[in-house]
Design a protein around this motif. Structure first.
Motif, PDB file in Angstrom:
ATOM      1  N   MET A   1       0.840  -1.119  -0.070  1.00 18.45           N
ATOM      2  CA  MET A   1       0.013  -0.063  -0.035  1.00 18.45           C
ATOM      3  C   MET A   1       0.951   1.266  -0.040  1.00 18.45           C
ATOM      4  O   MET A   1       1.998   1.293   0.825  1.00 18.45           O
ATOM      5  CB  MET A   1      -0.804   0.045   1.008  1.00 18.45           C
ATOM      6  N   THR A   2       0.593   2.017  -0.907  1.00 16.62           N
ATOM      7  CA  THR A   2       1.172   3.442  -1.043  1.00 16.62           C
ATOM      8  C   THR A   2       0.576   4.450   0.095  1.00 16.62           C
ATOM      9  O   THR A   2      -0.584   4.804   0.081  1.00 16.62           O
ATOM     10  CB  THR A   2       1.564   3.785  -2.286  1.00 16.62           C
ATOM     11  N   ASN A   3       1.459   5.437   0.262  1.00 14.58           N
ATOM     12  CA  ASN A   3       0.855   6.630   0.758  1.00 14.58           C
ATOM     13  C   ASN A   3       0.735   7.864  -0.006  1.00 14.58           C
ATOM     14  O   ASN A   3       0.855   8.898   0.404  1.00 14.58           O
ATOM     15  CB  ASN A   3       1.552   7.006   2.053  1.00 14.58           C
ATOM     16  N   GLU A   4       0.848   7.746  -1.458  1.00 13.74           N
ATOM     17  CA  GLU A   4       0.793   8.970  -2.357  1.00 13.74           C
ATOM     18  C   GLU A   4      -0.697   9.580  -2.145  1.00 13.74           C
ATOM     19  O   GLU A   4      -1.792   8.981  -2.090  1.00 13.74           O
ATOM     20  CB  GLU A   4       0.768   8.094  -3.722  1.00 13.74           C
ATOM     21  N   THR A   5      -0.590  10.716  -2.415  1.00 18.07           N
ATOM     22  CA  THR A   5      -1.731  11.721  -2.526  1.00 18.07           C
ATOM     23  C   THR A   5      -1.748  12.237  -3.657  1.00 18.07           C
ATOM     24  O   THR A   5      -0.578  12.568  -4.394  1.00 18.07           O
ATOM     25  CB  THR A   5      -1.627  12.729  -1.163  1.00 18.07           C
ATOM     26  N   GLY A   6      -2.726  13.026  -3.859  1.00 15.70           N
ATOM     27  CA  GLY A   6      -2.792  13.898  -5.115  1.00 15.70           C
ATOM     28  C   GLY A   6      -3.397  15.105  -5.027  1.00 15.70           C
ATOM     29  O   GLY A   6      -3.772  15.723  -3.912  1.00 15.70           O
ATOM     30  N   SER A   7      -3.541  15.854  -6.172  1.00 20.03           N
ATOM     31  CA  SER A   7      -3.941  17.179  -6.220  1.00 20.03           C
ATOM     32  C   SER A   7      -5.367  17.077  -6.690  1.00 20.03           C
ATOM     33  O   SER A   7      -5.717  16.598  -7.600  1.00 20.03           O
ATOM     34  CB  SER A   7      -3.330  18.292  -7.108  1.00 20.03           C
ATOM     35  N   ILE A   8      -6.319  17.673  -5.663  1.00 11.52           N
ATOM     36  CA  ILE A   8      -7.767  17.588  -5.926  1.00 11.52           C
ATOM     37  C   ILE A   8      -8.514  18.811  -6.369  1.00 11.52           C
ATOM     38  O   ILE A   8      -8.165  19.862  -5.185  1.00 11.52           O
ATOM     39  CB  ILE A   8      -8.475  16.643  -4.951  1.00 11.52           C
ATOM     40  N   LEU A   9      -9.144  19.287  -7.128  1.00 10.61           N
ATOM     41  CA  LEU A   9      -9.825  20.198  -7.578  1.00 10.61           C
ATOM     42  C   LEU A   9     -11.457  20.012  -7.108  1.00 10.61           C
ATOM     43  O   LEU A   9     -12.015  19.122  -7.578  1.00 10.61           O
ATOM     44  CB  LEU A   9      -9.780  20.761  -8.916  1.00 10.61           C
ATOM     45  N   ILE A  10     -11.860  20.889  -6.145  1.00  7.75           N
ATOM     46  CA  ILE A  10     -13.105  20.514  -5.549  1.00  7.75           C
ATOM     47  C   ILE A  10     -13.808  21.672  -6.535  1.00  7.75           C
ATOM     48  O   ILE A  10     -13.782  22.978  -5.991  1.00  7.75           O
ATOM     49  CB  ILE A  10     -13.191  20.763  -4.273  1.00  7.75           C
ATOM     50  N   VAL A  11     -14.998  21.472  -6.967  1.00  9.52           N
ATOM     51  CA  VAL A  11     -15.799  22.499  -7.790  1.00  9.52           C
ATOM     52  C   VAL A  11     -17.308  22.224  -7.249  1.00  9.52           C
ATOM     53  O   VAL A  11     -17.984  21.626  -7.577  1.00  9.52           O
ATOM     54  CB  VAL A  11     -15.792  22.427  -9.191  1.00  9.52           C
ATOM     55  N   GLU A  12     -17.645  23.420  -6.517  1.00  7.48           N
ATOM     56  CA  GLU A  12     -18.609  23.252  -5.793  1.00  7.48           C
ATOM     57  C   GLU A  12     -19.171  24.618  -5.366  1.00  7.48           C
ATOM     58  O   GLU A  12     -18.616  25.414  -4.631  1.00  7.48           O
ATOM     59  CB  GLU A  12     -18.589  22.422  -4.244  1.00  7.48           C
ATOM     60  N   ASP A  13     -20.539  25.072  -5.606  1.00  4.70           N
ATOM     61  CA  ASP A  13     -20.924  26.524  -5.333  1.00  4.70           C
ATOM     62  C   ASP A  13     -21.315  26.540  -3.969  1.00  4.70           C
ATOM     63  O   ASP A  13     -21.415  27.749  -3.300  1.00  4.70           O
ATOM     64  CB  ASP A  13     -22.003  26.722  -6.223  1.00  4.70           C
ATOM     65  N   ASP A  14     -21.858  25.716  -3.368  1.00  6.57           N
ATOM     66  CA  ASP A  14     -22.129  25.654  -1.812  1.00  6.57           C
ATOM     67  C   ASP A  14     -20.841  25.687  -0.888  1.00  6.57           C
ATOM     68  O   ASP A  14     -20.360  24.849  -0.780  1.00  6.57           O
ATOM     69  CB  ASP A  14     -23.079  24.478  -1.417  1.00  6.57           C
ATOM     70  N   PRO A  15     -20.645  26.952  -0.215  1.00  7.07           N
ATOM     71  CA  PRO A  15     -19.544  26.973   0.513  1.00  7.07           C
ATOM     72  C   PRO A  15     -19.407  26.036   1.630  1.00  7.07           C
ATOM     73  O   PRO A  15     -18.298  25.602   2.116  1.00  7.07           O
ATOM     74  CB  PRO A  15     -19.737  28.556   1.147  1.00  7.07           C
ATOM     75  N   ILE A  16     -20.317  25.556   2.342  1.00  8.27           N
ATOM     76  CA  ILE A  16     -20.214  24.436   3.494  1.00  8.27           C
ATOM     77  C   ILE A  16     -19.752  23.312   2.760  1.00  8.27           C
ATOM     78  O   ILE A  16     -18.916  22.756   3.321  1.00  8.27           O
ATOM     79  CB  ILE A  16     -21.565  24.536   4.144  1.00  8.27           C
ATOM     80  N   ASN A  17     -20.560  22.837   1.597  1.00  2.87           N
ATOM     81  CA  ASN A  17     -20.225  21.455   1.137  1.00  2.87           C
ATOM     82  C   ASN A  17     -18.394  21.756   0.555  1.00  2.87           C
ATOM     83  O   ASN A  17     -17.730  20.927   0.756  1.00  2.87           O
ATOM     84  CB  ASN A  17     -21.068  21.162  -0.280  1.00  2.87           C
ATOM     85  N   ARG A  18     -18.064  22.837   0.078  1.00  2.00           N
ATOM     86  CA  ARG A  18     -17.017  23.065  -0.403  1.00  2.00           C
ATOM     87  C   ARG A  18     -15.921  22.955   0.738  1.00  2.00           C
ATOM     88  O   ARG A  18     -14.812  22.268   0.550  1.00  2.00           O
ATOM     89  CB  ARG A  18     -16.798  24.493  -1.112  1.00  2.00           C
TER      90      ARG A  18
END
Length: 90
Positions: A1-18
């Motif tokens: 198992m690796t511990n690699e992480t990535g770059s994630i773009l969250i596109v969400e208009d609701d500020p709480i969900n974002r």
């Protein structure tokens, strides 16, 4: 198992969900960027390396359907992983 992480773009208009998505993913070691609409998402995708997009479909200015169409039309991004997230039934 690796511990690699990535770059994630969250596109969400609701500020709480974002904020909730960003906080949870950051706690897991991922690097997150956020956009509150499709136009902001395109600017980020045009200028930064992103590994995954969490994409809300129903947003003002430019909805998720248009963003997804733009991503899939670009040869350099068409294989980008996109997960659709939405709190609304469509």
């Amino acid at each position: 198992m690796t511990n690699e992480t990535g770059s994630i773009l969250i596109v969400e208009d609701d500020p709480i969900n974002r904020i909730l998505l960003s906080t949870c993913l950051n706690e897991e070691g991922h690097i997150t960027r956020t956009a509150e609409n499709g136009k902001q998402a395109l600017e980020i995708l045009h200028s930064e390396r992103i590994d995954l997009v969490l994409l809300d479909l129903l947003m003002p200015e430019m909805d998720g359907f248009e963003v997804l169409k733009w991503i899939k039309a670009r040869p350099d991004l068409r294989n980008l992983l996109v997960i659709v997230v939405s709190a609304k039934r469509i």
